[in-house]
Design a protein around this motif. Structure first.
Motif, PDB file in Angstrom:
ATOM      1  N   LEU A 107       0.857  -1.174   0.000  1.00 39.09           N
ATOM      2  CA  LEU A 107       0.000   0.000   0.000  1.00 39.09           C
ATOM      3  C   LEU A 107       0.896   1.228   0.000  1.00 39.09           C
ATOM      4  O   LEU A 107       1.901   1.271   0.711  1.00 39.09           O
ATOM      5  CB  LEU A 107      -0.908   0.000   1.225  1.00 39.09           C
ATOM      6  CG  LEU A 107      -1.733  -1.271   1.426  1.00 39.09           C
ATOM      7  CD1 LEU A 107      -2.520  -1.209   2.719  1.00 39.09           C
ATOM      8  CD2 LEU A 107      -2.668  -1.495   0.253  1.00 39.09           C
ATOM      9  N   ASP A 120      -4.482   7.012  -1.765  1.00 39.12           N
ATOM     10  CA  ASP A 120      -3.855   5.726  -1.479  1.00 39.12           C
ATOM     11  C   ASP A 120      -3.975   4.802  -2.682  1.00 39.12           C
ATOM     12  O   ASP A 120      -4.922   4.887  -3.454  1.00 39.12           O
ATOM     13  CB  ASP A 120      -4.510   5.071  -0.260  1.00 39.12           C
ATOM     14  CG  ASP A 120      -4.309   5.905   0.992  1.00 39.12           C
ATOM     15  OD1 ASP A 120      -3.153   6.264   1.273  1.00 39.12           O
ATOM     16  OD2 ASP A 120      -5.295   6.190   1.687  1.00 39.12           O
ATOM     17  N   GLY A 154       0.998   5.750  -0.751  1.00 37.57           N
ATOM     18  CA  GLY A 154       0.314   6.988  -1.056  1.00 37.57           C
ATOM     19  C   GLY A 154       0.559   7.348  -2.508  1.00 37.57           C
ATOM     20  O   GLY A 154       1.610   7.027  -3.066  1.00 37.57           O
TER      21      GLY A 154
END
Length: 189
Positions: A75, A116, A77
């Motif tokens: 994950l 995200d 940004g």
């Protein structure tokens, strides 16, 4: 607001109870006791029965999809991805930098929501990627199925004809089977 209207509002606030009413698997007396509705339990149970009688039966549908697993995702940004893209652009434009324009180091974005993104990286997560007939209802069925089997979902999303669910790497193979199973019978309502 009438007792019947108040009961219907309380049911709609609990989608799981609405699904159970459609499936015909509710103990009306117990459900009446659990609702925060002013009135006696017997009258609330009667309102539940009447509401259940007005609902269409629970139905499911098969979704035509291709399900695959992709290990080593993470994950990030969107700003991290933008920074990598900007570095690649600088390398392409500067002959002295020795850049070849190859963005092999740049992560592939599997799905982005807001700031995200689910990206390919060398991390300890696995993405179950679904292409085909998907929508938010399919995503809900998948997440509910994984939750029922105690599989942790780190991220999930659907956009267009793609659905992605991120789980710990050790749960990847089991999650793949559960996602396929969930998409074989997605609730229509």
């Amino acid at each position: 607001m009438s007792l019947a209207a108040e009961t219907r509002a309380a049911i709609r606030a609990r989608p799981w109870l609405l699904r159970a009413l459609r499936a015909g698997v509710v103990n009306y007396a117990a459900a009446a006791e659990s609702l925060d509705v002013d009135g006696d339990a017997e009258s609330i149970a009667t309102a539940l029965r009447r509401f259940a009688g007005d609902l269409s039966d629970a139905e499911t549908e098969y979704r035509d999809v291709v399900v695959r697993m992709r290990s080593g995702v993470g994950l990030a940004g969107v700003d991290v991805i933008d920074d990598v893209d900007a570095e690649d652009d600088d390398a392409e434009g500067d002959d002295d930098a020795g850049g070849n324009g190859d963005d092999a180091d740049a992560p592939d974005v599997l799905l982005a929501v807001g700031d995200d993104a689910i990206v390919t990286r060398d991390e300890n997560l696995t993405a179950v990627v679904v292409d085909g007939e998907v929508d938010p209802r399919a995503l809900a069925a998948v997440v509910d199925r994984l939750a029922a089997e105690n599989v942790v979902v780190d991220a999930a999303g659907v956009a267009g004809e793609a659905l992605v669910v991120v789980v710990p790497r050790s749960d990847g193979p089991n999650a793949l089977r559960l996602v396929e199973d969930a998409l074989a019978s997605v609730p229509t309502i």
